[in-house]
Design a protein around this motif. Structure first.
Motif, short mmCIF file in Angstrom:
data_model
loop_
_atom_site.label_atom_id
_atom_site.label_comp_id
_atom_site.label_asym_id
_atom_site.label_seq_id
_atom_site.Cartn_x
_atom_site.Cartn_y
_atom_site.Cartn_z
N ALA A 99 115.10 90.29 86.93
CA ALA A 99 115.45 91.55 87.62
C ALA A 99 114.55 91.76 88.83
N GLU A 100 113.22 91.48 88.70
CA GLU A 100 112.31 91.65 89.83
C GLU A 100 112.69 90.73 90.99
N ARG A 101 113.02 89.47 90.64
CA ARG A 101 113.41 88.53 91.69
C ARG A 101 114.71 88.97 92.36
N ALA A 102 115.64 89.52 91.58
CA ALA A 102 116.90 90.01 92.16
C ALA A 102 116.64 91.17 93.10
N ASP A 103 115.69 92.08 92.72
CA ASP A 103 115.35 93.21 93.59
C ASP A 103 114.77 92.72 94.91
N GLU A 104 113.91 91.67 94.84
CA GLU A 104 113.33 91.12 96.07
C GLU A 104 114.42 90.58 96.98
N LEU A 105 115.39 89.88 96.41
CA LEU A 105 116.47 89.31 97.21
C LEU A 105 117.35 90.40 97.82
N MET A 106 117.59 91.46 97.05
CA MET A 106 118.40 92.56 97.59
C MET A 106 117.66 93.28 98.70
N ALA A 107 116.31 93.32 98.57
CA ALA A 107 115.53 93.95 99.63
C ALA A 107 115.63 93.18 100.93
#
Length: 881
Positions: free
Chosen positions: A25-33
């Motif tokens: 989830a953290e990695r997905a948030d970084e990519l969405m950012a």
């Protein structure tokens, strides 16, 4: 904390799942950012992280008890899979259980007969010393020993720490106040007999030093079975007086229940009394003692054998006329008991047969597992695509095989328990066999467990390895039933079924050869008329019938009075029944040069009354028979059989020739041959005919006799009248083995009927399992080729063409397997001849007959699937594909 975290590792697994999800989830948030859409970001994060399931599995394996947990998970998964396929599970379990059951049942006999629990202290240091007779074809090195040799060999303290002697095969009359006399087998033993074995009576005392002297020898020790049966387990029996052979004996003790030696069944023991006459040179002719000895410390079996060979050679030099060709043999006690009992070869053959049955069962289960693997190809491909290694897949499939084998082992043990009861009921044809109790003991349980695991390996390894060689992309895309992997599995099944047929044919040919050989042996012509013949045994004790005149008087009166029984046509008395195994004696022919010590002439010897040949139906060919005038006052006369004339007179007329028999206990005397009678088989279970001499009972009476009554009615109906007559003549004289001659011959067959029934049953089981294998192979092939069959039918093929194609496939596998089995079975007659003496095993017609039977069974097993193939609907088959 580390200890508690290991105890609660389930919570750790949950924390691991949470951590992985948080990381993704953290990695997905970084990519969405960075501007990536949510769906694409989550997919990219998962792809970057890797195979979640594989990482979780490797993480668990890094913690404690990974193997136990993994194995437990495999077992639970295997059970779930087997429950989902009840038809497959039942078929596989039942097939393996049959193979395991027959193996466990036969091994129970091995455990009882070949792994006996020997009595006493350190039985592995006990040996048995025997005489060797090179002229004897059956067990030449297991003969009893003479008393002079016992005296000489018992002094060899350099190799033996102690030696005991036993006359194991005596028969006596046991009676008591208010009790009927009973004929029982008993043994006369040296006073140190029990101490040599290292055992003591359970009640009372052992024999004392000096109780082997005349006048002090009237003490007995009872067997536990006799104490229970005859004396009602009375604890006060010690010190009581019982009557044995009309003389009073004091009960000194009672033996433990577990004291027994394989093949020896005495009901009581008395001291062995040897006199000065037993130490003379003439006593060397009488070999009647079994010698049990304990090795001296540090002495090996090879050293004892070398030493005893020197002593035997010394005896040959000192007494060449008697000991000239005799030797000495030493065997360890367990080895001697098994060898002397003579059951090892039969059990080895039976264990080999059931081992082949198990192999056929394993091949069947392997075929089932291969079929199951084809249906699970896509499942296995998915598991491997998700990261499961080939080793992991193989282990899972092997676990399923182990679970099937263990379930089969459990069912097999239940079937073995029932089979043991059936076999035990069939092992009652003589006392020595019936005395051995067969049970589901620890040896059998361990054997069944090992067989189950071996079965799991044999039936699972090949299918597991084959199934794990999967092409992931091909199997994921393939929806057809004609995939190349399925055809590869089919080739392996062809190999397995062909092997089954080869083994089954091999077993069938071997079984048929043995069954035919035993049948011919059991139904051979014996040379006398055994119909309507009642027999009974009597032992005239020394207390009342000590001398020859009394024995002759009793026998004359007995013959005369038994003739008066209604239904009795004629009566005779003999030392041995015809075709029941006669003892051999050394003899000399007057006027012929003496043979060398190692080439002495021997002949079977029987003592008979004048009526014997008429009662037995043995024709007189030349000369005359015995008469009442051939008594002790008349010149000694004998009759001989045709084989005697052929072997020792080269078929020349023997009448008037004189022979001298070296009979133990009888003075040497020349006897004239006055007649020749036809041949009678020496033993009903031996095809050979031996030279035989008949002596007149009135000239050489014996104490142990057999009574023969020729009847005009059913022989068994005379038994009660005969018992009443003997009770009137002598109330303390018991009858032994009152039975018809047909029953005597049946008893002498020993375990032949049971052996052939078991052999036939196992061979038929192998045939049935092979038929099931053929059926399964062809049914599987038809299922795999449904699309092909549909195309053939759609293109105009006839149903008969399809049927012939399927039948041809089944018969081709059966033909190849039969050819291999046929070739393997060619050496069997020579092999069996070396194992079983006396069997007629030359039967070339058996081979083609068994092959035809196998092909017929293969045709029947293939016919069902072939018929189903003709009913395939082309439209449905093509649409489903």
């Amino acid at each position: 904390m580390s200890f508690f975290s290991k105890l609660f590792r389930r919570r750790r697994y949950d924390d691991l799942n949470v951590s992985i999800r948080e990381h993704i989830a953290e990695r997905a948030d970084e990519l969405m950012a960075d501007g990536m859409p949510r769906a694409e970001a989550e997919q990219t994060a998962r792809r970057e992280f890797g195979n979640v399931t594989l990482i979780e599995q490797k993480s668990r394996e890094a913690w404690q008890w990974p193997k136990a947990e993994s194995v437990g998970a495999d077992i639970r998964f295997a059970l779930r899979q087997l429950i989902k396929s009840p038809g497959f599970t039942v078929t596989a379990v039942v097939t393996l259980s049959l193979g395991i059951a027959v193996n466990a049942t036969m091994f129970s006999m091995v455990s009882a007969f070949l792994l006996p629990h020997l009595p006493g202290r350190d039985p592995q240091s006990m040996v048995v010393v025997s005489s060797v007779d090179p002229d004897r074809q059956f067990q030449p090195d297991a003969n009893p020993v003479s008393a002079p040799n016992y005296f000489a060999w018992g002094k060899q303290t350099r190799v033996f720490s102690a030696m005991a002697a036993a006359d194991e095969y005596r028969t006596g009359s046991l009676s008591g106040k208010g009790q009927q006399p009973e004929a029982i087998p008993y043994a006369a033993v040296s006073p140190n007999y029990l101490s040599v074995f290292g055992v003591s009576p359970a009640r009372g005392r052992d024999f004392l030093v000096g109780e082997d002297q005349p006048g002090r020898d009237h003490v007995v020790i009872l067997s536990h079975g006799l104490w229970e049966r005859r004396f009602g387990s009375d604890p006060s029996v010690v010190g009581r007086v019982v009557r044995l052979n009309r003389e009073d004996y004091v009960v000194a003790g009672v033996m433990p229940a577990d004291f027994r030696l394989l093949g020896f069944t005495p009901q009581l023991w008395t001291p062995l009394t040897l006199t000065a006459a037993d130490a003379t040179a003439d006593a060397r002719k009488n070999r009647f003692l079994d010698l049990f000895a304990r090795l001296a410390p540090g002495v090996t079996l090879q050293q004892v054998r070398a030493h005893m060979n020197l002593l035997a050679q010394q005896a040959q030099q000192d007494f060449p006329a008697i000991e000239g060709h005799w030797g000495a043999s030493v065997r360890m006690l367990p080895d001697f008991l098994q060898y002397n009992f003579g059951i090892r070869t039969a059990l080895a053959v039976m264990m080999t047969v059931v081992g082949f049955v198990l192999l056929i069962a394993c091949a069947n289960v392997a075929g089932l597992l291969l079929t199951r693997a084809v249906g699970r190809q896509k499942e296995l491909a998915i598991r491997m695509s998700l990261g499961a290694t080939r080793v992991r897949v193989v282990r899972q499939l092997l676990t399923e095989g182990v679970v099937i084998a263990l379930l089969g082992g459990g069912v097999g043990l239940f079937l073995a328990y029932m089979g043991i009861r059936v076999v035990q009921a069939g092992l009652s044809f003589n006392d020595a066999i019936a005395d051995v109790k067969i049970s589901l003991d620890s040896n059998v349980l361990i054997f069944a467990a090992v067989v189950s695991l071996v079965s799991a390996i044999l039936s699972s390894v090949a299918p597991a390895l084959k199934a794990s060689r999967t092409e992931i992309n091909t199997d994921l895309k393939s929806e057809g039933r004609g995939a190349s992997s399925g055809r590869a599995h089919n080739r392996m099944r062809v190999f397995l079924v062909g092997g089954e047929i080869a083994l089954a044919l091999f077993l069938l040919i071997g079984s048929c050869l043995l069954i035919r050989g035993v049948y011919l042996l059991d139904h051979q012509k014996l040379g006398f008329n055994h119909d309507h013949l009642l027999t009974a045994g009597l032992v005239l004790d020394q207390a009342r019938y000590a001398d020859s005149p009394k024995q002759i008087q009793f026998v004359r009166g007995l013959v005369e009075q038994t003739r008066q029984i209604p239904g009795v046509e004629q009566t005779a008395v003999a030392s041995d029944l015809p075709a029941s195994g006669l003892s051999s004696v050394v003899f000399h022919i007057k006027g012929q040069p003496e043979a060398r010590a190692n080439e002495q002439k021997t002949t079977a010897d029987a003592v008979v009354t004048p009526e014997y040949f008429q009662v037995a139906g043995v024709p007189l060919l030349h000369g005359r028979g015995f008469t009442e005038r051939d008594d002790s006052a008349a010149p000694r006369v004998v009759l001989v059989n045709q084989e005697f004339v052929h072997k020792y007179f080269q078929d020349r007329d023997p009448l008037g020739k004189q022979v001298q028999l070296d009979t133990p206990g009888s003075p040497a005397a020349w006897s004239e041959i006055v007649g020749v009678v036809s041949d009678v088989k020496s033993y009903s279970e031996d095809p050979r005919i031996e030279p035989e001499v008949y002596e007149a009972y009135l000239q050489r009476p014996v104490a142990s006799i057999s009574l023969m009554l020729r009847s005009t009615v059913e022989p068994k109906s005379l038994a009660a009248s005969l018992r009443q007559l003997i009770a009137r003549i002598d109330p303390e004289l018991p009858l032994l083995r009152v039975m018809s001659m047909d029953d005597v011959i049946e008893v002498q067959r020993n375990g032949n009927p049971l052996f052939t029934k078991l052999l036939g049953a196992f061979a038929v089981l192998a045939l049935i399992l092979s038929a099931i294998g053929i059926y399964g192979l062809i049914a599987y092939s038809v299922g795999q080729r449904t699309h092909e069959i549909g195309i053939r039918l759609a293109l105009g093929a006839k149903a008969s063409d399809i049927s012939r194609m399927i039948l041809r496939e089944g018969l081709k596998v059966a033909g190849i397997g039969s050819a291999i089995g046929f070739a393997l079975a060619l050496p069997l007659p020579k092999l069996f001849e070396s194992l079983f003496q006396g069997l007629i095993l030359s039967a070339p017609g058996v081979y083609p007959l068994v092959v035809v039977v196998m092909l017929i069974v293969a045709f029947c097993a293939t016919f069902g699937p072939a018929q189903r193939a003709t009913h395939v609907d082309p439209t449905s088959a093509l649409r489903n594909e």
